[in-house]
Design an enzyme around this catalytic site. Structure first.
Site, mmCIF file in Angstrom:
data_model
loop_
_atom_site.group_PDB
_atom_site.id
_atom_site.type_symbol
_atom_site.label_atom_id
_atom_site.label_comp_id
_atom_site.label_asym_id
_atom_site.label_seq_id
_atom_site.Cartn_x
_atom_site.Cartn_y
_atom_site.Cartn_z
ATOM 1 N N ASP A 172 0.848 -1.194 0.000
ATOM 2 C CA ASP A 172 0.000 0.000 0.000
ATOM 3 C C ASP A 172 0.891 1.254 0.000
ATOM 4 O OD1 ASP A 172 0.846 -0.906 2.537
ATOM 5 O OD2 ASP A 172 -0.894 -0.049 3.538
ATOM 6 N N GLU B 214 12.227 1.021 8.090
ATOM 7 C CA GLU B 214 11.352 0.019 7.456
ATOM 8 C C GLU B 214 11.692 -0.259 6.007
ATOM 9 O OE1 GLU B 214 7.300 1.163 6.955
ATOM 10 O OE2 GLU B 214 7.803 3.188 6.297
#
Length: 320
Positions: free
Chosen positions: A83, A268
């Site tokens: 996403d 991340e």
């Protein structure tokens, strides 16, 4: 527990027909086999990104699209974990063209293939040959369908397949390596995918999620730890490419270490094209820490031979 998860994905499969080829997460392919898609039951904006979704939906409606359908595509893209990415965009660039539920993806179906394999193996260990045979047949059907419909002979990649018009989307991504990670690809297909990966994806800091630069976080120049791991696993599985697998791990680990030296933390995702820049894009700032960043680094640090190991004898036995 494995069956409960698997059955959730397969709900509605027995209701598919030529006239109703898709229901929930299941899609009937042209030969009657069943593959899966990402699908969220909701047809309204996400609570956590309400404003962004409303703005996207308004733009889509202004271009003649149905608001509820677009909302479901957006929510399904979030379900995928990618996403967001150009993988899900009809035009490859703009969020308002999102079409997630129209796509049958190689990564999801590879993971479900692995689930079928694991459940078959578990039943064999329990001595339940009848149930093992059921999952073994499902495994073989899905493996054949992945190779028949998701592999594109022209591009040499496993690609997202638009079931609504039976075409490949032409969006190249690291999802193409998932069938190799679960040993679904034959040697010829694997060689082509790996050669293409080396030519198109190998970057100074690892591998980008896709080859498109759209400003979305699951596109170039961003590299993600989980995708590095699956790609390396896929390359490692096909014996002549250990040097490439090790090269990818070294580039990725060096990138991780460079960022850590600068900011004293793992993050991340990482920019794999320009090692002087941080990753970016998406709906929120780059997040600190992250288990998959730490875990993939430690797995690579342990050494691929120790972590991934040689060919698994259990897998070899079942394949035989």
């Amino acid at each position: 527990a494995m069956e409960a998860e698997y059955n959730w994905w397969m709900e509605g499969a027995d209701e598919l027909t030529a006239d109703q080829p898709a229901k929930l997460h299941c899609v009937r392919m042209p030969d009657g086999s069943v593959l899966n898609r990402y699908y969220d039951r909701g047809d309204y904006p996400r609570a956590e990104s309400y404003r962004e979704d409303v703005e996207t939906i308004r733009e889509a409606v202004a271009n003649g699209r149905d608001s509820a359908t677009v909302a479901r595509h957006i929510r399904s893209g979030a379900e995928s974990g990618w996403d967001y990415s150009s993988r899900w965009f009809a035009d490859g660039q703009n969020m308002w063209t999102i079409e997630t539920t129209d796509i049958v993806p190689p990564d999801l179906n590879s993971l479900l293939l692995e689930a079928e394999f694991n459940i078959e193996y578990a039943y064999r260990q329990l001595g339940n040959e009848e149930q093992a045979a059921i999952y073994g047949e499902r495994y073989r059907i899905r493996e054949n369908a992945i190779n028949e419909f998701l592999y594109n002979e022209e591009s040499g990649y496993f690609e997202d397949f638009r079931w609504s018009d039976a075409t490949h989307t032409g969006r190249y991504s690291l999802a193409s390596l998932f069938p190799l990670a679960v040993l679904a690809a034959d040697d010829e297909k694997a060689k082509t995918v790996i050669d293409n990966l080396k030519r198109d994806f190998l970057a100074p800091g690892g591998l980008p999620a896709t080859l498109a630069e759209t400003g979305q976080q699951w596109d170039a120049p961003n590299g993600w730890p989980n995708l590095q791991f699956m790609a390396v696993w896929g390359v490692w599985n096909y014996g002549d490419y250990e040097d490439l697998a090790l090269d990818i791990t070294r580039r990725w680990m060096t990138n991780n270490e460079r960022v850590y030296e600068n900011v004293n933390k793992m993050v991340e995702k990482y920019n794999v094209y320009d090692l002087s820049l941080e990753a970016g894009g998406g709906e929120y700032p780059v997040q600190d820490g992250f288990g998959w960043s730490n875990g993939v680094y430690l797995a690579f640090k342990a050494g691929l031979g120790n972590y991934l190991g040689p060919s698994n004898p259990v897998i070899e036995e079942l394949i035989d």
